[in-house]
Every structure is written in structure tokens, then in C-alpha cells.
Design a protein around this motif. Sequence first.
Motif, PDB file in Angstrom:
ATOM      1  N   GLN A   8       0.841  -1.194   0.000  1.00 40.32           N
ATOM      2  CA  GLN A   8       0.000   0.000   0.000  1.00 40.32           C
ATOM      3  C   GLN A   8       0.879   1.247   0.000  1.00 40.32           C
ATOM      4  OE1 GLN A   8      -2.931  -0.029   3.094  1.00 40.32           O
ATOM      5  NE2 GLN A   8      -3.552   2.054   2.710  1.00 40.32           N
ATOM      6  N   ILE A   9       0.366   2.302  -0.635  1.00 43.84           N
ATOM      7  CA  ILE A   9       1.097   3.567  -0.717  1.00 43.84           C
ATOM      8  C   ILE A   9       0.429   4.572   0.198  1.00 43.84           C
ATOM      9  CG2 ILE A   9       1.742   5.477  -2.236  1.00 43.84           C
ATOM     10  CD1 ILE A   9       1.707   3.454  -4.540  1.00 43.84           C
ATOM     11  N   SER A  10       1.241   5.307   0.935  1.00 48.69           N
ATOM     12  CA  SER A  10       0.750   6.359   1.815  1.00 48.69           C
ATOM     13  C   SER A  10       1.099   7.711   1.204  1.00 48.69           C
ATOM     14  CB  SER A  10       1.418   6.226   3.186  1.00 48.69           C
ATOM     15  OG  SER A  10       1.185   7.376   3.971  1.00 48.69           O
ATOM     16  N   LEU A  11       0.074   8.577   1.026  1.00 45.84           N
ATOM     17  CA  LEU A  11       0.271   9.934   0.503  1.00 45.84           C
ATOM     18  C   LEU A  11      -0.087  10.942   1.572  1.00 45.84           C
ATOM     19  CD1 LEU A  11      -1.435   9.762  -3.012  1.00 45.84           C
ATOM     20  CD2 LEU A  11       0.999   9.788  -2.527  1.00 45.84           C
ATOM     21  N   GLU A  12       0.753  11.944   1.733  1.00 50.47           N
ATOM     22  CA  GLU A  12       0.482  13.039   2.661  1.00 50.47           C
ATOM     23  C   GLU A  12       0.888  14.347   1.997  1.00 50.47           C
ATOM     24  OE1 GLU A  12       2.320  12.546   6.611  1.00 50.47           O
ATOM     25  OE2 GLU A  12       2.972  10.595   5.862  1.00 50.47           O
ATOM     26  N   ASP A  13       0.192  15.408   2.380  1.00 49.98           N
ATOM     27  CA  ASP A  13       0.695  16.728   2.032  1.00 49.98           C
ATOM     28  C   ASP A  13       0.496  17.623   3.236  1.00 49.98           C
ATOM     29  OD1 ASP A  13      -1.960  17.590   1.937  1.00 49.98           O
ATOM     30  OD2 ASP A  13      -1.949  18.033  -0.187  1.00 49.98           O
ATOM     31  N   GLY A  14       0.743  18.885   3.117  1.00 53.46           N
ATOM     32  CA  GLY A  14       0.677  19.809   4.233  1.00 53.46           C
ATOM     33  C   GLY A  14      -0.725  20.117   4.713  1.00 53.46           C
ATOM     34  N   GLU A  15      -1.741  19.445   4.176  1.00 52.43           N
ATOM     35  CA  GLU A  15      -3.122  19.682   4.594  1.00 52.43           C
ATOM     36  C   GLU A  15      -3.280  19.353   6.067  1.00 52.43           C
ATOM     37  OE1 GLU A  15      -5.721  20.873   2.774  1.00 52.43           O
ATOM     38  OE2 GLU A  15      -4.495  21.037   0.987  1.00 52.43           O
ATOM     39  N   THR A  16      -3.919  20.226   6.792  1.00 50.74           N
ATOM     40  CA  THR A  16      -4.126  19.984   8.217  1.00 50.74           C
ATOM     41  C   THR A  16      -5.550  19.545   8.527  1.00 50.74           C
ATOM     42  OG1 THR A  16      -4.624  22.324   8.540  1.00 50.74           O
ATOM     43  CG2 THR A  16      -2.348  21.624   8.891  1.00 50.74           C
ATOM     44  N   GLN A  17      -6.447  19.691   7.578  1.00 47.54           N
ATOM     45  CA  GLN A  17      -7.841  19.304   7.787  1.00 47.54           C
ATOM     46  C   GLN A  17      -7.980  17.798   7.581  1.00 47.54           C
ATOM     47  OE1 GLN A  17     -10.540  21.451   5.299  1.00 47.54           O
ATOM     48  NE2 GLN A  17     -12.328  20.374   6.039  1.00 47.54           N
TER      49      GLN A  17
END
Length: 182
Positions: free
Chosen positions: A157-166
Amino acid sequence: LTAAMGVKINGVAIGASANDSAAAKADAINAANAGVTATARTEIRITVDDPNGGPADATINGITVDLSAAGVAALSDVVTTINTTISGQTDIVASANSAGELVLVSESGQNILVDDGADNGGFFESAVGPDGIAITLTAGVGTAFGILTLPSDDGSQISLEDGETQAGTPAGSLHAGLDTLG
């Protein structure tokens, strides 16, 4: 992509991309060694007016294509003229599909900028991407952006994150261009 966006794949920070093309984003992702191998592809399908009416010059990624020359009387002539003119200057290749649309593809994921010049939308009438979603053409001018594909190197599985805080927001910096995860 910029470093300030905080984009991470599998917990690995992805650096800045050289520009807004899917190709540049794929390069930045691959340079980070985040357990995925990103690829990019750009496609635009353009509805064109009958070329027998003598369309003017057009540009594709800034390369002028003379479509007013004698002998450009059918879509197949437009395709040939485009491919002959831009060959060796870009990886964009023109073709025609069974719906009678002009299809431009960059297998590397470069943005495709089209401009039907003096025809002001009279030749490049409308456009869609490979997903059938409209690409805005204003007076015959528009840009197609590519799609990223992110397969996992080991099938996990791939985990994606960005600077979104919501909570619950998608990785907005990548979301619009993602095609395949897995």
C-alpha cells in the motif's frame, strides 16, 4: 511541487519539481526514492473544424505548424503536418481517433499547450483529456496537464500526505493528477 507543500509518499518527503508538468512531478517523486516508480503521460483529444477550410498556423508547445499550406485538406493531413513539423523537438505525437478527433500525446507527461492562432477557436473547437473531462480552450488556446501513475515498487500500500491539516482531505498537491495507486 514545492518543498513547502509538505508532500510525502510512504513517509518520504518529496522535493520541489522543476515545473508544473506531470513529467517534472514524476522526476521529483522518483528522485526521492519513496518506494514507488512514478510515470507520467499527457493526452488531449481536440475536436477540430474541417481543415479543408484552410486553417491558419497553429502552435503546439510553442512550435509553429503551418496548417494553411496547400494539401492540408483532411484530418490525416493535419496529423502528418504536425508530426513532420514537431518531430525531434518534443515527444508529442499526433494521431486521429475513430471519433474524428485530433489526439496529441506526450508519453513523458509534458504539458501540451495548443493554440490555433488566428483561427481564435475556429479550428481547435473543444478538447477533452483521456478521462473525457473537458480541457478549457479559450479562443483555441489551452493546456493539457498529464496524469501520474504511482505503482508501489514492492506491491504494498502507498501512503500519501501533504501539508493539509484538515482531516479527510486528499493529498491536494497530487490529487488532481493521480491516476493509479497501488
